[in-house]
Design a protein around this motif. Sequence first.
Motif, PDB file in Angstrom:
ATOM      1  N   VAL A 292     -16.692   9.988   2.413  1.00 11.78           N
ATOM      2  CA  VAL A 292     -16.026   8.691   2.472  1.00 11.78           C
ATOM      3  C   VAL A 292     -15.290   8.441   1.164  1.00 11.78           C
ATOM      4  O   VAL A 292     -15.829   8.692   0.084  1.00 11.78           O
ATOM      5  N   THR A 293     -14.065   7.929   1.255  1.00 11.80           N
ATOM      6  CA  THR A 293     -13.214   7.704   0.089  1.00 11.80           C
ATOM      7  C   THR A 293     -12.740   6.256   0.059  1.00 11.80           C
ATOM      8  O   THR A 293     -12.360   5.700   1.096  1.00 11.80           O
ATOM      9  N   LEU A 294     -12.757   5.655  -1.126  1.00 13.24           N
ATOM     10  CA  LEU A 294     -12.214   4.312  -1.337  1.00 13.24           C
ATOM     11  C   LEU A 294     -10.962   4.406  -2.193  1.00 13.24           C
ATOM     12  O   LEU A 294     -10.975   5.023  -3.256  1.00 13.24           O
ATOM     13  N   GLN A 295      -9.879   3.789  -1.728  1.00 17.17           N
ATOM     14  CA  GLN A 295      -8.652   3.652  -2.507  1.00 17.17           C
ATOM     15  C   GLN A 295      -8.363   2.166  -2.685  1.00 17.17           C
ATOM     16  O   GLN A 295      -8.437   1.403  -1.715  1.00 17.17           O
ATOM     17  N   THR A 296      -8.044   1.765  -3.913  1.00 17.40           N
ATOM     18  CA  THR A 296      -7.758   0.351  -4.171  1.00 17.40           C
ATOM     19  C   THR A 296      -6.398   0.191  -4.835  1.00 17.40           C
ATOM     20  O   THR A 296      -5.932   1.058  -5.558  1.00 17.40           O
ATOM     21  N   TRP A 297      -5.792  -0.953  -4.554  1.00 16.53           N
ATOM     22  CA  TRP A 297      -4.524  -1.366  -5.164  1.00 16.53           C
ATOM     23  C   TRP A 297      -4.739  -2.722  -5.839  1.00 16.53           C
ATOM     24  O   TRP A 297      -5.512  -3.552  -5.343  1.00 16.53           O
ATOM     25  N   SER A 298      -4.058  -2.971  -6.923  1.00  9.40           N
ATOM     26  CA  SER A 298      -4.185  -4.261  -7.603  1.00  9.40           C
ATOM     27  C   SER A 298      -3.225  -5.281  -6.998  1.00  9.40           C
ATOM     28  O   SER A 298      -2.148  -4.925  -6.500  1.00  9.40           O
ATOM     29  N   HIS A 299      -3.641  -6.539  -7.018  1.00 12.54           N
ATOM     30  CA  HIS A 299      -2.806  -7.701  -6.673  1.00 12.54           C
ATOM     31  C   HIS A 299      -2.450  -7.839  -5.195  1.00 12.54           C
ATOM     32  O   HIS A 299      -1.775  -8.800  -4.832  1.00 12.54           O
TER      33      HIS A 299
END
Length: 354
Positions: free
Chosen positions: A317-324
Amino acid sequence: MYEIILSVLALVALVWVIGHFYLRGEDLSAFDLPAGERRSIGTEPSEEIKAVAASLGGIFDTVNQTPRRGRMAFLRDYLDNAFPVVDPAIQFNAVNVNGVPAEWVLAPNADSSRRLLYIHGGAFALGSPKSHRRLTAKFSEIANAAVLAIDYRLMPEHPRQAGIEDCRTAYRWMLDNGPTGPGPATAIFVAGDSAGGNLTLSLIAWVRDQGLRAPNAAVALSPTTDSTFGSPSLRTNLGTDYMLGPMFKALTRVPRIVLLWGAWLLNRHRPNHPAVSPVFGDLSGLPPLLVQASEAEMLVDDCRRYVNKAVAAGSPVTLQTWSHMVHVWQIFYPELEEGREAIEEIRKFLQARS
């Protein structure tokens, strides 16, 4: 009078004990780190995201001016028409999935033997296949697959379990049926956003437990994973979540013990039951899963805790995050540059697991 006071105190204590030990679930703070793969990091929101935030503010102003009795109907109608697909080459074909209304979504030249079940978001009370056509059309293109978008039963007209059952029915049916009729699938995928992301995570665990054919991969966009209201970002990101913040601000003022009891009565499941809170379930043996979330949204810690717990259990399982970003910013594709980036990451993920 003394006996009445004692009875009231005893009742309050009982309510607290049940909430604390039976409804709340385990402490998940051990899974707050690592943070995941940070894809887009900036000190200030872009002009594009500011424009999206401003448009959301206008919508909520309209909602607040709408009589309470009519707000649900207004929001459902608004969401159904907010993200239209103007490409005439996209096909939308209605289908009955063993009693569950749905539609097949087909981008040009999509392989009908490759199938993706899409479960829309909307806080379990809003949304439909029509409201999410911009996403389902894009998923059909990037997965080179026929997308089955289901119109699962919504709350409050139906209990939470009804929507869960509709997802299970649709998955079983899709294994052996495509847009051209009966036939086995060469590849299977599941995806969903927000509430639909929750249903996606609940579904893939159920598929594993039932011994059914596992999906090649799954995608969850900003899923809610914890119905016990335990994630820190539910409060710390209240002011930066342009979509969920205005909707759920009032709930953050309610004591958690009251929310737990309310969730139990509303969902007809314990709030920490894995069917409604996938993060409390067994997260081993899951298929490859990509989770995307915004670092500014209230649900980011729901996502982070789920992913870290799943990885600790040995699942890919992979988590990708973006700001704002706003909640489920991918639906604002192609207006947002970050939406284009997120969709491209999903495309690469799905193609690598076909």
